[in-house]
Design a protein around this motif. Structure first.
Motif, PDB file in Angstrom:
ATOM      1  N   ASN A  40       0.804  -1.446  -0.240  1.00  0.00           N
ATOM      2  CA  ASN A  40       0.475  -0.115  -0.342  1.00  0.00           C
ATOM      3  C   ASN A  40       0.668   1.062   0.144  1.00  0.00           C
ATOM      4  O   ASN A  40       0.149   1.491  -1.126  1.00  0.00           O
ATOM      5  CB  ASN A  40      -0.453   0.152   1.490  1.00  0.00           C
ATOM      6  CG  ASN A  40      -2.126  -1.163   1.048  1.00  0.00           C
ATOM      7  OD1 ASN A  40      -2.364  -1.489  -0.130  1.00  0.00           O
ATOM      8  ND2 ASN A  40      -2.633  -1.529   2.193  1.00  0.00           N
TER       9      ASN A  40
ATOM     10  N   THR B  56       1.337   3.922  -2.654  1.00  0.00           N
ATOM     11  CA  THR B  56       0.729   5.533  -2.499  1.00  0.00           C
ATOM     12  C   THR B  56       1.372   6.688  -2.856  1.00  0.00           C
ATOM     13  O   THR B  56       1.864   7.745  -3.328  1.00  0.00           O
ATOM     14  CB  THR B  56       0.571   5.710  -1.218  1.00  0.00           C
ATOM     15  OG1 THR B  56      -1.157   4.468  -0.425  1.00  0.00           O
ATOM     16  CG2 THR B  56       0.242   6.868  -0.989  1.00  0.00           C
TER      17      THR B  56
ATOM     18  N   ARG C 299      -7.909  -1.440  -3.230  1.00  0.00           N
ATOM     19  CA  ARG C 299      -7.966  -0.743  -4.358  1.00  0.00           C
ATOM     20  C   ARG C 299      -6.949  -0.728  -5.461  1.00  0.00           C
ATOM     21  O   ARG C 299      -7.019  -0.486  -6.899  1.00  0.00           O
ATOM     22  CB  ARG C 299      -6.041  -0.116  -3.725  1.00  0.00           C
ATOM     23  CG  ARG C 299      -5.317   0.854  -4.565  1.00  0.00           C
ATOM     24  CD  ARG C 299      -4.055   0.707  -4.058  1.00  0.00           C
ATOM     25  NE  ARG C 299      -4.435   2.382  -2.631  1.00  0.00           N
ATOM     26  CZ  ARG C 299      -4.128   1.671  -1.760  1.00  0.00           C
ATOM     27  NH1 ARG C 299      -2.290   2.015  -1.356  1.00  0.00           N
ATOM     28  NH2 ARG C 299      -4.409   2.955  -1.078  1.00  0.00           N
ATOM     29  N   ASN C 300      -6.814  -3.092  -5.561  1.00  0.00           N
ATOM     30  CA  ASN C 300      -6.429  -3.337  -7.066  1.00  0.00           C
ATOM     31  C   ASN C 300      -7.439  -4.138  -7.214  1.00  0.00           C
ATOM     32  O   ASN C 300      -7.478  -4.808  -8.378  1.00  0.00           O
ATOM     33  CB  ASN C 300      -5.307  -4.398  -6.417  1.00  0.00           C
ATOM     34  CG  ASN C 300      -4.353  -3.611  -6.824  1.00  0.00           C
ATOM     35  OD1 ASN C 300      -3.018  -3.053  -7.099  1.00  0.00           O
ATOM     36  ND2 ASN C 300      -3.729  -3.624  -4.839  1.00  0.00           N
TER      37      ASN C 300
ATOM     38  N   PRO D  25     -10.956  -2.848  -7.750  1.00  0.00           N
ATOM     39  CA  PRO D  25     -12.332  -2.064  -7.397  1.00  0.00           C
ATOM     40  C   PRO D  25     -13.587  -2.617  -7.863  1.00  0.00           C
ATOM     41  O   PRO D  25     -14.914  -2.438  -7.178  1.00  0.00           O
ATOM     42  CB  PRO D  25     -11.894  -0.458  -7.991  1.00  0.00           C
ATOM     43  CG  PRO D  25     -10.652  -0.542  -9.460  1.00  0.00           C
ATOM     44  CD  PRO D  25     -10.155  -2.070  -8.525  1.00  0.00           C
TER      45      PRO D  25
END
Length: 328
Positions: A178, A182, A293-294, A296
């Protein structure tokens, strides 16, 4: 440099942190005392050397010293790692006010870079000790010409003393990825896992990591074995197996409103059939962020589906509570 010396040098550098470790030197001394002298058999004028095999049923040294000492050290190492990783991740996931309160309570202020460095230190600590445990158990089997060391390793896993099975190690892996994702557009995030990655193969996600020049390999399947889909709102049971939180509640015969903490101690893990593993389940928040996040589209679809199911269970729960209150 041999691993024993490398490990000792590493642990000597951790004295200020007061971190427990595996006493490789002391355990090796126990094994030396435990060696049996060769038996000499005479036959046909020739001497034949035969190694006398020591078993845990016959050797007081093994029963009274080696395994109890190693088990105690493993317990201390796993307990320390879990406690520190939990605090680190709680601080990272906390909101601004919560983070400030944790800093004040801990009487120290740790910035973002300090959190990353602490994560790196924790991973290094876990891996050094995991390898040390593997090495000493292999040494035990070599000395005794047995498989008692591997049997002890399996026993330690069932007692949740295997540090590589810790859910907090999975959380640190997700935490690292993560941070890397980011910071990718700005500055390169410092890595505390080498070769750690999130993979999707045939629509099946997994975490993969090769550490210490491939000495340690971790491959974690992120498929729930109950619904056979990618874990959603993931939770790790104390046995180490990962499920969707709602699937785990169903397996534990509790509602989503009651939660896993209310599961009966008799309820068993659907995979390993170990009892009493639900009450201490860990919600994998960093892993959830990674999957959201990966993946969605999948995450949004499951969110809508589970929201409806949660509302249904909540409604049934409160209706039953109302009926019980009025005596119906």
């Amino acid at each position: 440099m041999k691993f024993c010396k490398k490990y000792q040098a590493y642990m000597d550098g951790q004295e200020k942190q007061h971190l427990p470790g595996v006493g490789l030197k002391q355990l090796k001394k126990i094994l030396k005392r435990c060696r049996k002298k060769d038996l000499k058999l005479h036959g046909g004028g020739d001497e034949v050397h035969v190694h006398q095999i020591c078993t845990t049923h016959e050797c007081a040294v093994c029963d009274g010293s080696f395994f109890p000492a190693l088990l105690k050290e493993m317990s201390e190492v796993v307990g320390t790692f879990n406690q520190r990783a939990q605090k680190l991740l709680a601080l990272h996931l906390a909101s601004g006010f919560q983070k400030y309160f944790i800093w004040i309570k801990g009487k120290q202020h740790r910035n973002h870079a300090a959190l990353i460095q602490e994560g790196k230190d924790l991973v290094t600590y876990a891996l050094f000790n995991a390898i040390a445990i593997r090495k000493i158990l292999k040494k035990y089997d070599k000395v005794h010409y047995s498989k008692q060391g591997q049997a002890f390793k399996s026993q330690a896993q069932s007692m949740h003393m295997e540090i590589l099975q810790s859910p907090w190690l999975i959380e640190l892996m997700a935490f690292h990825i993560n941070l890397r994702e980011t910071k990718a557009k700005s500055t390169k995030a410092p890595a505390f896992f080498e070769g750690c990655s999130f993979l999707i193969t045939d629509d099946k996600p997994s975490l993969s990591c090769e550490l210490f020049d491939s000495t340690v390999k971790l491959d974690i399947d992120l498929t729930c074995s109950i619904c056979l889909d990618t874990v959603f709102d993931s939770a790790a049971l104390s046995c180490g197996h990962i499920f969707c939180y709602m699937c785990a509640c169903s397996a534990a015969s509790v509602t989503i409103v009651d939660g896993l903490k209310e599961a009966s101690p008799k309820e068993k893990c659907p995979l390993c059939r170990e009892a009493g593993v639900f009450a201490d389940a860990v919600r994998l928040e960093e892993l959830n962020i990674l999957l959201k996040r990966n993946c969605p589209e999948y995450w949004e679809q499951r969110l809508q589906t589970e929201r409806a199911e949660r509302m249904k269970q909540a409604k049934q729960h409160w209706e039953s509570q109302c009926r019980a209150f009025v005596g119906v």
